[in-house]
Design an enzyme around this catalytic site. Structure first.
Site, PDB file in Angstrom:
ATOM      1  N   TYR A   1       0.820  -1.216   0.000  1.00 58.41           N
ATOM      2  CA  TYR A   1       0.000   0.000   0.000  1.00 58.41           C
ATOM      3  C   TYR A   1       0.855   1.269   0.000  1.00 58.41           C
ATOM      4  O   TYR A   1       0.406   2.323  -0.441  1.00 58.41           O
ATOM      5  CB  TYR A   1      -0.920   0.036   1.238  1.00 58.41           C
ATOM      6  CG  TYR A   1      -2.244  -0.656   1.048  1.00 58.41           C
ATOM      7  CD1 TYR A   1      -2.291  -2.003   0.740  1.00 58.41           C
ATOM      8  CD2 TYR A   1      -3.440   0.039   1.190  1.00 58.41           C
ATOM      9  CE1 TYR A   1      -3.502  -2.652   0.578  1.00 58.41           C
ATOM     10  CE2 TYR A   1      -4.661  -0.603   1.029  1.00 58.41           C
ATOM     11  CZ  TYR A   1      -4.684  -1.946   0.729  1.00 58.41           C
ATOM     12  OH  TYR A   1      -5.890  -2.575   0.574  1.00 58.41           O
TER      13      TYR A   1
ATOM     14  N   ASP B   1      -6.378  -7.178   3.769  1.00 59.68           N
ATOM     15  CA  ASP B   1      -7.523  -6.544   3.109  1.00 59.68           C
ATOM     16  C   ASP B   1      -8.427  -7.619   2.506  1.00 59.68           C
ATOM     17  O   ASP B   1      -9.641  -7.620   2.712  1.00 59.68           O
ATOM     18  CB  ASP B   1      -7.005  -5.588   2.024  1.00 59.68           C
ATOM     19  CG  ASP B   1      -8.134  -4.889   1.289  1.00 59.68           C
ATOM     20  OD1 ASP B   1      -9.081  -4.430   1.953  1.00 59.68           O
ATOM     21  OD2 ASP B   1      -8.070  -4.811   0.041  1.00 59.68           O
TER      22      ASP B   1
HETATM   23  C1  IPM Z   1     -10.525  -1.535   3.687  1.00 61.63           C
HETATM   24  C2  IPM Z   1     -10.763  -0.866   2.367  1.00 61.63           C
HETATM   25  C3  IPM Z   1      -9.649   0.113   2.076  1.00 61.63           C
HETATM   26  C4  IPM Z   1      -8.369  -0.683   1.942  1.00 61.63           C
HETATM   27  C5  IPM Z   1      -9.859   1.021   0.863  1.00 61.63           C
HETATM   28  C6  IPM Z   1     -11.163   1.784   0.947  1.00 61.63           C
HETATM   29  C7  IPM Z   1      -8.712   1.953   0.647  1.00 61.63           C
HETATM   30  O1  IPM Z   1     -10.913  -1.824   1.373  1.00 61.63           O
HETATM   31  O2  IPM Z   1     -10.372  -0.812   4.697  1.00 61.63           O
HETATM   32  O3  IPM Z   1     -10.508  -2.754   3.741  1.00 61.63           O
HETATM   33  O4  IPM Z   1      -8.043  -1.215   0.860  1.00 61.63           O
HETATM   34  O5  IPM Z   1      -7.660  -0.776   2.932  1.00 61.63           O
HETATM   35 MG    MG Z   2     -11.001  -3.824   2.087  1.00 61.03          MG
END
Ligand code: IPM
Ligand code: MG
Length: 366
Positions: A141, A248
């Site tokens: 990320y 995620d």
């Molecule tokens: C989560 C969401 C987020 C992520 C997005 C909205 C950026 O999917 O909190 O799981 O990918 O972390």
């Molecule tokens: Mg997510």
């Protein structure tokens, strides 16, 4: 000690479910003498509309000051074509990164009344209680280099998976600490068969387990197998610890085990502040759900349970958290169902407000 709370409703159904949380907060003030200094601000598309940025610097500064941030949801089709740097999601990621909220706790608990609502067989999910601990401030990320560039007549997209020992160790410790208070088991998930960062993840987690938590049972699993095991036999797990991207994905899978994404809360925790409370942000796992926005049918439970997690982890009010969680359980046991939970026969279909009415009524009866 005062209890400060910054509410960031965000986009889509975020403001709708947050309205219900505010009712719970007001109820606690009126009936239990539990008071919060609540402030409210914009995040995501709502902040972009007002300020041209998904998170204003003043909002970021406020988030660093308060005991806990409560966030609704960000994003929506209106913002799909914005430049990547100002997309609603960037606001959320900035909060996570700058507050250094490295441990994201995503409990997946199957409420008895909802065991039928899962797409899996009743026996597979009934009584399920697992905790996914997702690393939240590093990995693919945030890793550098990243971007899209041109090489000859090809375009190339790059992201970097990068973890350091201290990043792995601190999130591993969070998982072990939780396991000590739960079932005493941690399963760490990565792809050590194809990724060097996965090898490091496995080695460092094992080291922390051996040196500091010999009483906790530690196992390792490749993340793809982990995904499969989560739908095959989810009750084999207690605490799962994994990186940002796998976390995620695996937490969305775990969410569906519980019947609906509309049920799942989360807590994102960082280091202790001067007052001893951890830096913290609480948010439902579900998104902004543009398809049902404005219809009054969003399930408020994930957001209400996220506030309950704030009571537990930020404000040390475990009993009040129990009160809220038990009331949710009782409302569901009465057969009340928002549309996302109406996957089986029976039950009374209710909207967002009525679901909260029922939860508050149960809190009053308790
Ligand atoms: C989560 C969401 C987020 C992520 C997005 C909205 C950026 O999917 O909190 O799981 O990918 O972390
Ligand atoms: Mg997510």
């Amino acid at each position: 000690m005062s209890n400060s709370l910054l509410i960031l409703p965000g986009d889509g159904i975020g403001p709708e479910v947050m309205t219900e949380v505010k009712r719970v907060i007001d109820w606690l003030g009126a009936n239990k003498g539990v008071h919060f200094d609540v402030s409210e601000d914009l995040v995501g598309g709502a902040a972009y509309d007002a300020h041209g940025t998904p998170l204003h610097d003043d909002t970021m500064a406020k988030a660093q000051e308060v005991d806990a941030v409560l966030l609704g949801a960000v994003g929506g089709p209106k913002y799909d074509n914005l430049d990547f740097s100002v997309k609603p999601e960037r606001g959320l990621l900035r909060l996570r990164k700058e507050m250094d909220l490295f441990a994201n706790l995503r409990p997946a608990q199957c409420f008895d009344a909802l065991a039928e609502a899962s797409s899996l067989k009743h026996d597979v999910v009934a009584g399920l209680d697992i905790m996914i601990v997702r690393e939240l401030t590093s990995g693919v990320y945030f890793g550098e280099p990243r971007g899209i560039h041109t090489e000859g007549n090809e375009r190339v997209g790059i992201n970097t998976q990068r973890y350091t020992t201290s990043e792995i160790q601190r999130v591993a410790r969070s998982a072990f600490e939780l396991a000590k208070k739960r079932g005493g088991k941690v399963c760490s998930m990565e792809k050590a068969n194809v990724m060097e960062s996965g090898i490091l993840w496995r080695e460092e987690t094992q080291k922390i387990g051996d040196d500091e938590y010999p009483e906790v049972e530690l196992t390792h699993m490749y993340a793809d197998n982990g995904a499969m095991q989560l739908v095959r036999q989810p009750k084999q797990f207690d605490v799962i610890v994994t990186d940002n991207l796998f976390g995620d994905i695996l937490s969305d899978i775990a969410a569906m085990l519980t019947g609906s994404l509309g049920m799942l809360p989360s807590a994102s925790l960082g280091l202790p502040m001067a007052n001893g409370r951890p830096k913290a942000m609480y948010e439902p796992v579900h998104g902004s759900a543009p398809d049902i926005t404005g219809q009054g049918i969003a399930n408020p439970i994930a957001c209400i349970l996220s506030f309950a997690m704030a009571l537990r982890y930020s404000f040390d009010m475990g009993e009040t958290a129990d009160l809220v969680e038990n009331a949710v359980n009782a409302a569901l046991a009465d057969g009340l169902r928002t549309p996302d939970l109406m996957t089986v026969e029976g039950g009374t279909k209710v909207g967002t407000t009525q679901m909260t009415d029922a939860i508050l009524a149960k809190m009053s009866e308790a």
